[in-house]
Design a protein around this motif. Structure first.
Motif, short mmCIF file in Angstrom:
data_model
loop_
_atom_site.label_atom_id
_atom_site.label_comp_id
_atom_site.label_asym_id
_atom_site.label_seq_id
_atom_site.Cartn_x
_atom_site.Cartn_y
_atom_site.Cartn_z
N MET A 12 24.11 -5.17 -4.76
CA MET A 12 23.07 -4.16 -4.60
C MET A 12 21.99 -4.36 -5.66
O MET A 12 21.77 -3.54 -6.54
N ASP A 13 21.31 -5.49 -5.57
CA ASP A 13 20.29 -5.82 -6.56
C ASP A 13 18.88 -5.71 -5.99
O ASP A 13 17.93 -6.27 -6.51
N LYS A 14 18.76 -4.95 -4.90
CA LYS A 14 17.45 -4.79 -4.28
C LYS A 14 17.18 -3.31 -3.98
O LYS A 14 18.08 -2.48 -3.94
N ILE A 15 15.89 -3.02 -3.75
CA ILE A 15 15.45 -1.69 -3.34
C ILE A 15 14.71 -1.83 -2.02
O ILE A 15 13.90 -2.75 -1.83
N LEU A 16 14.98 -0.91 -1.12
CA LEU A 16 14.38 -0.93 0.21
C LEU A 16 13.27 0.12 0.30
O LEU A 16 13.49 1.29 -0.03
N ILE A 17 12.09 -0.30 0.70
CA ILE A 17 10.94 0.61 0.85
C ILE A 17 10.64 0.78 2.34
O ILE A 17 10.58 -0.19 3.09
N VAL A 18 10.43 2.02 2.75
CA VAL A 18 10.13 2.34 4.15
C VAL A 18 8.69 2.83 4.26
O VAL A 18 8.27 3.71 3.49
N VAL A 19 7.95 2.27 5.21
CA VAL A 19 6.56 2.68 5.44
C VAL A 19 6.37 3.06 6.90
O VAL A 19 7.06 2.55 7.79
N THR A 20 5.45 3.96 7.14
CA THR A 20 5.17 4.42 8.50
C THR A 20 4.50 3.33 9.34
O THR A 20 3.89 2.41 8.81
N ASN A 21 4.61 3.46 10.64
CA ASN A 21 3.85 2.61 11.54
C ASN A 21 3.03 3.45 12.51
O ASN A 21 2.60 2.97 13.56
N SER A 22 2.81 4.71 12.13
CA SER A 22 2.04 5.62 12.98
C SER A 22 0.63 5.79 12.44
O SER A 22 0.44 6.13 11.28
N SER A 23 -0.34 5.55 13.29
CA SER A 23 -1.75 5.62 12.88
C SER A 23 -2.46 6.89 13.34
O SER A 23 -3.63 7.10 13.02
N ALA A 24 -1.76 7.74 14.09
CA ALA A 24 -2.39 8.95 14.63
C ALA A 24 -1.51 10.15 14.36
O ALA A 24 -0.28 10.09 14.47
N LEU A 25 -2.13 11.27 14.02
CA LEU A 25 -1.41 12.47 13.66
C LEU A 25 -1.69 13.60 14.64
O LEU A 25 -2.86 13.90 14.93
N GLY A 26 -0.61 14.21 15.15
CA GLY A 26 -0.75 15.40 15.98
C GLY A 26 -1.35 15.13 17.34
O GLY A 26 -1.65 14.00 17.73
N SER A 27 -1.58 16.21 18.08
CA SER A 27 -2.07 16.11 19.46
C SER A 27 -3.50 15.59 19.54
O SER A 27 -3.91 15.02 20.56
N LYS A 28 -4.26 15.78 18.48
CA LYS A 28 -5.66 15.33 18.49
C LYS A 28 -5.81 13.91 17.96
O LYS A 28 -6.92 13.36 17.95
N GLY A 29 -4.71 13.32 17.52
CA GLY A 29 -4.74 11.92 17.10
C GLY A 29 -5.56 11.63 15.87
O GLY A 29 -6.23 10.60 15.79
N LYS A 30 -5.53 12.55 14.90
CA LYS A 30 -6.30 12.33 13.68
C LYS A 30 -5.81 11.06 12.99
O LYS A 30 -4.62 10.82 12.85
N LYS A 31 -6.73 10.22 12.56
CA LYS A 31 -6.38 8.91 12.00
C LYS A 31 -5.60 9.06 10.71
O LYS A 31 -5.98 9.82 9.81
#
Length: 229
Positions: free
Chosen positions: A1-20
């Motif tokens: 266990m000599d590593k750290i895992l980073i998680v990033v989003t893949n979503s470019s739009a927020l909510g029903s109006k698709g705010k960037k």
């Protein structure tokens, strides 16, 4: 266990109006800059597509030297152009998992079963679960093998309702992260002033409130890992 895992989003739009929206870049780079000195780092996302970066966070790529250096580093950025997927990594390799923020996480983190399973396994093998800003949306639904919600009974933080309102984002978000963490049994802590740094260590769960807290999450994680090494 000599590593750290980073998680990033893949979503470019927020909510029903698709705010960037997308990844808040400095929440990645501030954390990465600290932990890479001692640990190997892998970056995964919820899709293999190029990771979207919240355009508002790119101000940091202009005004903050460290962020700018990473943004201009092709070797670093290729990890965001072609991110790994959860099924491509082995949880046994990691001492910790870190969920970055950005409003995009509220769309693709909460119900992702692969991320939940990775998180559970890393935690139950003695690893640390860490998150910043909207990143705790990735741990809000994680259940341990006992059936208990991971955040239940822990002191946690994340982007607060007050901060959403200050930024004019409250009307766009699909849910209140602050309220959900409370509903899941978390004891929610926040800074007295919006956007001020606030980092909380609760057992092997480390959370940061906002972009100003990303470096603090990294430093507290390194402190904890040093104590058990």
């Amino acid at each position: 266990m000599d590593k750290i895992l980073i998680v990033v989003t893949n979503s470019s739009a927020l909510g029903s109006k698709g705010k960037k929206t997308g990844l808040w870049l400095r929440e990645l780079t501030d954390f990465y800059h600290e932990v890479k000195k001692q640990y190997g780092v892998d970056i995964i996302s919820t899709a293999a597509d190029r990771v979207p970066i919240d355009p508002r966070s790119l101000v940091g790529a202009v005004t903050h030297k460290q962020t700018r250096n990473y943004y201009m580093d092709d070797d670093f950025m290729v990890q965001l152009k072609k991110p790994l997927m959860p099924e491509q990594v082995n949880p046994e390799d990691y001492a910790a998992i870190y969920f970055t923020g950005g409003h995009g996480t509220m769309m693709d983190f909460p119900d992702n079963q692969d991320l939940q399973e990775l998180t559970r396994k890393i935690y139950e093998q003695g690893g640390y679960v860490t998150a910043v800003c909207h990143g705790p949306s990735g741990i809000q639904n994680v259940r341990l093998s006992s059936g208990r919600l991971l955040v239940s009974g822990h002191v946690v933080t994340g982007f607060s309702d007050r901060e959403e309102k200050v930024l004019g984002m409250y009307k766009h978000i699909p849910f209140s992260l602050e309220q959900v963490l409370k509903d899941r049994g978390g004891l929610f802590k926040k800074a007295s002033v919006p956007m001020a740094a606030c980092t909380v260590v609760s057992g092997r769960l480390i959370t940061g409130q906002n972009p100003a807290s990303a470096r603090g999450v990294a430093l507290k994680l390194l402190d904890q890992l040093e104590m058990i090494s």
